[in-house]
Design an enzyme around this catalytic site. Structure first.
Site, short mmCIF file in Angstrom:
data_model
loop_
_atom_site.label_atom_id
_atom_site.label_comp_id
_atom_site.label_asym_id
_atom_site.label_seq_id
_atom_site.Cartn_x
_atom_site.Cartn_y
_atom_site.Cartn_z
N ASP A 353 43.45 36.88 41.56
CA ASP A 353 43.09 38.10 40.83
C ASP A 353 41.87 38.66 41.54
O ASP A 353 41.51 38.21 42.63
CB ASP A 353 42.83 37.83 39.34
CG ASP A 353 41.76 36.77 39.11
OD1 ASP A 353 40.76 36.75 39.87
OD2 ASP A 353 41.90 35.96 38.17
N HIS A 356 39.17 35.64 42.14
CA HIS A 356 39.48 34.28 42.56
C HIS A 356 40.31 34.29 43.85
O HIS A 356 41.36 34.92 43.89
CB HIS A 356 40.25 33.54 41.47
CG HIS A 356 39.46 33.31 40.23
ND1 HIS A 356 39.39 34.25 39.20
CD2 HIS A 356 38.68 32.27 39.85
CE1 HIS A 356 38.62 33.78 38.24
NE2 HIS A 356 38.17 32.59 38.61
#
EC number: 3.1.1.53
Length: 642
Positions: A353, A356
């Protein structure tokens, strides 16, 4: 009968370069630098895979459902981290409601911290304080400082305590109708009376000497208290002045705030702000006194064993787009001597995302998979060369290369090597200096050379038969010069330590001196390598001359009565008795076997130092005996005369 003269003759032409050495010279077809310059790799690494530990969050958490896409480290490195998604050391210290509470603990000589983002402005933690960045900065700074002096550390998530009977655990509206786990808020429920404010609070807590298997020599404790803008804001019930103070067992004040002696802020506002100072406290029993109504009670600490100094690497921990971060980790690094910072150059762009799996961070942390010879603020190095093009920024640890220019690194002969006679290189009048090496280290050192000077390094071993120096004496020369270099470097470090003691109050002076010392060490090492190069050349030249005589002896033995040696390396042969095939057998070994060769030249030099760069005594070691270059048949011409 037709007699011919066949001699061994060394082939040298304009393509060869001449290399001068102590005790003998060489002609060579090629040359190479003793060492190549190395370039540090950006990012983090470790000196020893078995002695480091990491503390992290979701970006190093193998249990995360999106691993490995969510991670900034490899699976191998993730195994070294103590991590939980959503966690941070500060969250576990204070325990705000609704946040991850993870028991951080572990041991390692080198500690890598890649956490902190989960307590940032995006987290919107209130609890009587909307901006916690300055507290986070102070917290991270203390964590790094104590971690650098300890082998093991652990969160202590339950301190023994004694609470006054008149208080009960309280909550706050601006803390999600709850409160922090540390400090805990205790309040007095007071019915209207003459003592409408209640009684002064007196409580006790104990910092343990051990928590589970973790020894505790020092604790990091948050001393929290309220800050009121004026006495009137607190004194709505006629409660006099506010105070919240921590005392040690001897009654000494170690933390807190006392408005009975300290002024209020003088600002305008109706709501107090909570402040938390970081205290480094020894194990023992402590008391907390506070004015009526409220008591903020320490419930947790981080404990450190303080057993050994170690390395600390802090990794910048920021969000991707759309979330507000702080720079407390970066600023804490600047405030912590010996701490290294790994910092991004680009915005965080995640794979799993937005937050991360950033490619740049993966590259910066990829070095944690390996063992480096040197780690520094400039990056890490695992090559063995002692030189780098640019000065490596401190702090730095391990066997770190020194800054040098490529053209200043001595060259050694390579390829086909042919010795000179050696008779013209004997040292007959010793000098009292070696390359002026006593001037290389900014006047700090003086090298006293024995009366024999350079000859002393060769132990005065002129061959009685007239020329050259024995191989054994040259090897002894290596041993002697190695010992003298060690003495030189030991004296350097003693002088450096004395200078450091005199200027410890001036950080800039220390930094300037450190750079001067490193430059001087580089120059001194280059001087030492120049000496070693000269010894190498001389040693090889001597050995090659000996190998020529060995070859001549082998030819004489093969020839038997067919050839008569008339001078060193020359034979008379009767062409009618020993035809071409006979001569090939004698001089070319019938082309069924090569001329006996000697092992190739090995000039590997290993510079050894303590794990901690500054103040260490650098040692110079030739890792393998200096061997001689191979003589091949193509390097020898057969000269025929009738």
């Amino acid at each position: 009968a037709e007699k011919i003269k066949i001699c061994l003759q060394k082939q040298v032409n304009s393509s060869f370069s001449l290399h001068n050495g102590f005790g003998g010279n060489l002609y060579a077809t090629e040359e190479k630098r003793m060492f190549e310059l190395v370039k540090p790799k950006a990012g983090a690494s470790v000196l020893n895979q078995s002695t480091w530990i990491g503390f992290g969050d979701s970006r190093t958490d193998k249990s995360n459902s999106a691993f490995p896409r969510s991670a900034d480290v490899s699976e191998k490195t993730a195994d070294k981290f103590r991590s939980l998604s959503g966690g941070s050391l500060m969250l576990s210290m204070f325990g705000p409601p609704g946040k991850v509470d993870y028991l951080y603990q572990g041991c390692g000589k080198h500690k890598v911290f890649y956490e902190g983002v989960n307590w940032s402005p995006h987290a919107a933690i209130n609890c009587y304080r909307k901006n916690w960045t300055d507290i986070k900065l102070n917290f991270q700074k203390n964590i790094y400082e104590l971690a650098s002096q300890s082998h093991c550390m652990s969160l202590v998530n339950a301190l023994d305590k004694t609470i006054p009977l008149q208080v009960t655990a309280g909550v706050a509206k601006n803390c999600n109708n709850s409160f922090l786990k540390n400090p805990a808020l205790y309040t007095q429920e007071v019915n209207p009376s003459k003592e409408i404010c209640g009684k002064e609070n007196l409580a006790f807590f104990t910092l343990p000497t051990q928590f589970g298997t973790y020894e505790c020599k020092l604790h990091l404790v948050a001393s929290c208290y309220f800050i009121y803008d004026s006495k009137e804001v607190y004194n709505k019930r006629g409660c006099d002045n506010y105070f919240q103070v921590i005392y040690d067992s001897s009654g000494k004040v170690v933390g807190g705030l006392d408005n009975r002696v300290s002024p209020y802020t003088g600002n305008t506002g109706d709501t107090p702000t909570m402040q938390c100072d970081m205290l480094q406290l020894k194990p023992g029993r402590y008391s907390v006194r506070s004015s009526p109504r409220f008591l903020l009670m320490p419930e947790r600490s981080y404990c450190f064993d303080m057993k050994e100094k170690g390395l600390v690497t802090a990794v910048q921990s920021v969000w991707g787009k759309g979330r507000e971060s702080d720079h407390a980790v970066d600023q804490a690094y600047l405030s912590t001597p010996g701490c290294m910072l790994i910092q991004k150059q680009k915005p965080y762009i995640g794979e799993a995302d937005d937050h991360h799996g950033d490619q740049e961070m993966r590259e910066l942390l990829s070095g944690l998979d390996y063992e480096a010879r040197c780690i520094s603020q400039s990056g890490w190095v695992n090559e063995t060369s002692p030189f780098t093009e640019e000065y490596l920024l401190p702090p730095k640890f391990g066997r770190c290369p020194l800054a040098a220019k490529e053209e200043s690194i001595p060259k050694i002969p390579d390829g086909l090597l042919i010795p000179t006679s050696g008779t013209d290189t004997i040292v007959t009048k010793p000098k009292s200096r070696i390359f002026g090496i006593d001037d290389l280290i900014i006047g700090l050192l003086f090298v006293a050379i024995v009366e024999a000077g350079i000859g002393g390094y060769l132990l005065g071993s002129r061959k009685e038969s007239g020329g050259g120096v024995t191989k054994e004496s040259a090897e002894k020369g290596f041993e002697k010069i190695g010992n003298d270099i060690q003495i030189l470097r030991s004296s350097t470090n003693i002088a450096i330590e004395k200078l450091n003691d005199r200027i410890t109050h001036d950080e800039q002076a220390i930094r300037d001196l450190t750079l001067e010392i490193e430059n001087a060490r580089s120059e001194a090492l280059l001087g030492e390598l120049g000496i070693i190069r000269a010894l190498l050349v001389g040693n090889i030249s001597i050995g090659l001359q000996e190998s020529l005589w060995e070859l001549a002896s082998e030819i004489t033995n093969r020839a038997g009565d067919l050839a008569v040696e008339v001078s060193p390396g020359c034979w008379i042969i009767d062409n009618n008795i020993c035809d071409q095939s006979c001569q090939n057998f004698i001089f070319k070994f019938n082309e069924t076997a090569p001329v006996p060769t000697i092992p190739p030249l090995d000039t590997k030099i290993d510079l050894q130092s303590d794990p901690f760069y500054w103040g260490s005594s650098l040692g110079l070691a030739i890792t393998t005996p200096i061997s001689l270059a191979a003589l091949v048949i193509s390097g020898i011409a057969i000269c025929r005369t009738k």
